[in-house]
Design a protein around this motif. Structure first.
Motif, PDB file in Angstrom:
ATOM      1  N   GLU A 102       0.809  -1.212   0.000  1.00  0.00           N
ATOM      2  CA  GLU A 102       0.000   0.000   0.000  1.00  0.00           C
ATOM      3  C   GLU A 102       0.844   1.264   0.000  1.00  0.00           C
ATOM      4  N   THR A 103       0.279   2.283  -0.593  1.00  0.00           N
ATOM      5  CA  THR A 103       0.924   3.585  -0.714  1.00  0.00           C
ATOM      6  C   THR A 103      -0.127   4.619  -0.333  1.00  0.00           C
ATOM      7  N   VAL A 104       0.244   5.600   0.458  1.00  0.00           N
ATOM      8  CA  VAL A 104      -0.751   6.574   0.895  1.00  0.00           C
ATOM      9  C   VAL A 104      -0.332   7.974   0.452  1.00  0.00           C
ATOM     10  N   MET A 105      -1.267   8.700  -0.152  1.00  0.00           N
ATOM     11  CA  MET A 105      -1.024  10.085  -0.548  1.00  0.00           C
ATOM     12  C   MET A 105      -1.777  10.977   0.438  1.00  0.00           C
ATOM     13  N   ILE A 106      -1.038  11.864   1.103  1.00  0.00           N
ATOM     14  CA  ILE A 106      -1.642  12.712   2.132  1.00  0.00           C
ATOM     15  C   ILE A 106      -1.585  14.178   1.687  1.00  0.00           C
ATOM     16  N   PRO A 107      -2.754  14.758   1.364  1.00  0.00           N
ATOM     17  CA  PRO A 107      -2.761  16.175   0.985  1.00  0.00           C
ATOM     18  C   PRO A 107      -2.812  17.046   2.236  1.00  0.00           C
ATOM     19  N   ASP A 108      -2.118  18.154   2.214  1.00  0.00           N
ATOM     20  CA  ASP A 108      -2.125  19.062   3.367  1.00  0.00           C
ATOM     21  C   ASP A 108      -1.835  20.468   2.846  1.00  0.00           C
ATOM     22  N   GLY A 109      -2.895  21.240   2.609  1.00  0.00           N
ATOM     23  CA  GLY A 109      -2.709  22.559   2.010  1.00  0.00           C
ATOM     24  C   GLY A 109      -2.066  22.400   0.641  1.00  0.00           C
ATOM     25  N   ASP A 110      -0.911  23.069   0.462  1.00  0.00           N
ATOM     26  CA  ASP A 110      -0.212  22.990  -0.826  1.00  0.00           C
ATOM     27  C   ASP A 110       0.599  21.712  -0.964  1.00  0.00           C
ATOM     28  N   ARG A 111       0.709  20.968   0.120  1.00  0.00           N
ATOM     29  CA  ARG A 111       1.585  19.790   0.091  1.00  0.00           C
ATOM     30  C   ARG A 111       0.818  18.536  -0.304  1.00  0.00           C
ATOM     31  N   LYS A 112       1.531  17.689  -1.016  1.00  0.00           N
ATOM     32  CA  LYS A 112       1.005  16.344  -1.289  1.00  0.00           C
ATOM     33  C   LYS A 112       2.149  15.383  -0.986  1.00  0.00           C
ATOM     34  N   THR A 113       2.016  14.677   0.127  1.00  0.00           N
ATOM     35  CA  THR A 113       3.095  13.797   0.561  1.00  0.00           C
ATOM     36  C   THR A 113       2.755  12.361   0.202  1.00  0.00           C
ATOM     37  N   LEU A 114       3.714  11.661  -0.387  1.00  0.00           N
ATOM     38  CA  LEU A 114       3.492  10.247  -0.694  1.00  0.00           C
ATOM     39  C   LEU A 114       4.256   9.389   0.311  1.00  0.00           C
ATOM     40  N   VAL A 161       0.719   6.826  -9.365  1.00  0.00           N
ATOM     41  CA  VAL A 161      -0.413   7.425  -8.642  1.00  0.00           C
ATOM     42  C   VAL A 161      -0.937   8.626  -9.435  1.00  0.00           C
ATOM     43  N   GLU A 162      -2.212   8.920  -9.272  1.00  0.00           N
ATOM     44  CA  GLU A 162      -2.811  10.009 -10.055  1.00  0.00           C
ATOM     45  C   GLU A 162      -2.153  11.351  -9.771  1.00  0.00           C
ATOM     46  N   GLU A 163      -1.630  11.512  -8.558  1.00  0.00           N
ATOM     47  CA  GLU A 163      -1.046  12.789  -8.149  1.00  0.00           C
ATOM     48  C   GLU A 163       0.419  12.904  -8.547  1.00  0.00           C
ATOM     49  N   SER A 164       0.917  11.958  -9.328  1.00  0.00           N
ATOM     50  CA  SER A 164       2.360  11.866  -9.587  1.00  0.00           C
ATOM     51  C   SER A 164       3.011  13.221  -9.889  1.00  0.00           C
ATOM     52  N   ASP A 165       2.398  14.003 -10.766  1.00  0.00           N
ATOM     53  CA  ASP A 165       3.041  15.262 -11.161  1.00  0.00           C
ATOM     54  C   ASP A 165       2.950  16.335 -10.086  1.00  0.00           C
ATOM     55  N   GLY A 166       2.067  16.161  -9.122  1.00  0.00           N
ATOM     56  CA  GLY A 166       1.893  17.218  -8.110  1.00  0.00           C
ATOM     57  C   GLY A 166       2.493  16.873  -6.745  1.00  0.00           C
ATOM     58  N   LEU A 167       3.223  15.776  -6.652  1.00  0.00           N
ATOM     59  CA  LEU A 167       3.772  15.393  -5.342  1.00  0.00           C
ATOM     60  C   LEU A 167       4.808  16.410  -4.899  1.00  0.00           C
ATOM     61  N   THR A 168       4.756  16.780  -3.624  1.00  0.00           N
ATOM     62  CA  THR A 168       5.745  17.750  -3.124  1.00  0.00           C
ATOM     63  C   THR A 168       6.739  17.107  -2.165  1.00  0.00           C
ATOM     64  N   ASN A 169       6.333  16.045  -1.481  1.00  0.00           N
ATOM     65  CA  ASN A 169       7.189  15.426  -0.460  1.00  0.00           C
ATOM     66  C   ASN A 169       7.010  13.919  -0.475  1.00  0.00           C
ATOM     67  N   THR A 170       7.957  13.253   0.141  1.00  0.00           N
ATOM     68  CA  THR A 170       7.774  11.807   0.290  1.00  0.00           C
ATOM     69  C   THR A 170       8.365  11.328   1.608  1.00  0.00           C
ATOM     70  N   VAL A 171       7.763  10.290   2.139  1.00  0.00           N
ATOM     71  CA  VAL A 171       8.291   9.657   3.352  1.00  0.00           C
ATOM     72  C   VAL A 171       8.360   8.151   3.107  1.00  0.00           C
ATOM     73  N   PHE A 172       9.487   7.561   3.475  1.00  0.00           N
ATOM     74  CA  PHE A 172       9.601   6.099   3.441  1.00  0.00           C
ATOM     75  C   PHE A 172       9.074   5.612   4.782  1.00  0.00           C
ATOM     76  N   MET A 173       7.762   5.500   4.848  1.00  0.00           N
ATOM     77  CA  MET A 173       7.104   5.184   6.118  1.00  0.00           C
ATOM     78  C   MET A 173       5.988   4.180   5.928  1.00  0.00           C
TER      79      MET A 173
END
Ligand code: SF4
Length: 346
Positions: A96-108, A146-158
């Protein structure tokens, strides 16, 4: 079986190009198609000759894995399910992979393994055991498909797995994420979360400039060991000693994840010991609410206890935050994914 191109560097791609009768500079062209134009098929690499593409396609494939399913939470968090094709019969066959939107951020939040061998008692992934490490291509697919691929701003290996137990492939992914020929992300956009696999932690700290999150969870060795078997091989004290040798006063940050179990690790004594351990280290402690899993004897500390713990840490000079949970309604919050872990909380 064809060899996968995703995850390869331009130098490696150049060798591949030459072996297929393409000019050496085609290595750079292929890298652009893979990482910037995000194509899924060699045939889409239209600046390579048709014959060259055909020869390349005889032995190689892009190797992008596509998600099987996606669920969206009320708060906008999205959970993707990717197939794990190399699953053994009856074994874990998806990650599983989770995309978390937060204001301008989109963290994968990406997974690095199917299951995990570290056996942390409070973690569903740990319960499921180890089913295999993901290849660089399988990890990169999480970013690319992921659908947000072009808009990702951050990533966490979590996500699922211990990334430092799969360092070679994770290191390749970080190279692709940060290289000019790859995603060209700043290392500041990347955080790796670990329980502290020391030899590879040193490599990570030496070889990258990305942020670090360490799953600490209890400052007392015997209590931590009861939660996390890794304490035996790599005690948190040794992990901290290593971390103190690196500079976290500038752009690079270190944080400590602390999941709070009522009556286990949330007393003033724990806060004081934690503050003592971290004294003088430029860092942040993230206090995380525990999401109950079956057959684990402790439940989460309540908000009052977490706030009191946070205040006590702050009074002792340690910056601490109580993290909010995201995506609980689709089981995407920390420790709630069908197979997710509790390394930390994105
Ligand atoms: Fe593995 Fe992380 Fe879960 Fe521990 S918390 S078992 S390291 S996935």
């Amino acid at each position: 079986m064809k060899t996968v191109l995703l995850g390869k560097t331009p130098a490696e791609l150049k060798e591949i190009a030459l072996s297929c009768g393409l000019p050496g500079f085609a290595g750079g062209q292929i890298a652009r198609w893979l990482y910037q134009k995000k194509v899924r098929d060699i045939d889409a690499m239209t600046d390579l000759s048709k014959e060259g593409r055909a020869r390349l396609g005889e032995q190689y494939e892009v190797g992008m894995t596509l998600p099987l399913d996606v669920q969206t939470s009320r708060d906008g968090t999205r959970k993707y399910l990717f197939p794990f094709a190399r699953a053994k019969e009856g074994g874990l066959d998806s990650i599983e992979t989770v995309m978390i939107p937060d204001g301008d951020r989109k963290t994968l939040c990406v997974s690095s393994q199917a299951g995990c061998k570290m056996g942390c008692r409070f973690c569903m992934t740990g319960r499921q055991g180890f089913h295999g490490s993901l290849t660089a291509a399988e990890i990169l697919s999480q970013y690319l498909a992921v659908e947000e691929s072009d808009g990702l701003t951050n990533t966490v290996f979590m996500g699922m797995g211990e990334p430092l137990d799969n360092w070679e492939e994770v290191s390749r992914v970080i190279t692709v994420l940060t290289a000019d020929w790859g995603f060209a992300w700043s290392p500041k956009r990347i955080t790796l979360s670990t329980i502290g696999v020391l030899p590879n932690l040193k490599k990570y700290l030496d070889e990258s400039r990305c942020h670090l999150a360490v799953s600490l969870h209890d400052p007392f060795p015997a209590e931590r060991l009861a939660l996390m078997p890794v304490e035996k091989a790599y005690p948190i004290r040794d992990v901290l000693e290593l971390i103190r040798r690196y500079d976290f006063t500038g752009q690079r940050r270190v944080s400590f994840e602390y999941t709070m179990f009522s009556g286990y690790n949330d007393s003033p004594r724990h806060a004081d010991e934690l503050a003592r351990m971290l004294k003088g280290l430029e860092c942040r402690v993230n206090l995380i609410r525990f999401h109950q899993i079956p057959d684990f004897p402790y439940s989460t500390s309540d908000t009052g206890a977490m706030e009191a713990f946070r205040e006590r840490l702050e009074r002792r000079g340690v910056t601490a935050t109580v993290r909010t949970s995201r995506g609980e309604d689709i089981f995407a919050a920390c420790g709630l994914l069908a197979g997710t872990h509790s390394h930390g909380d994105a």
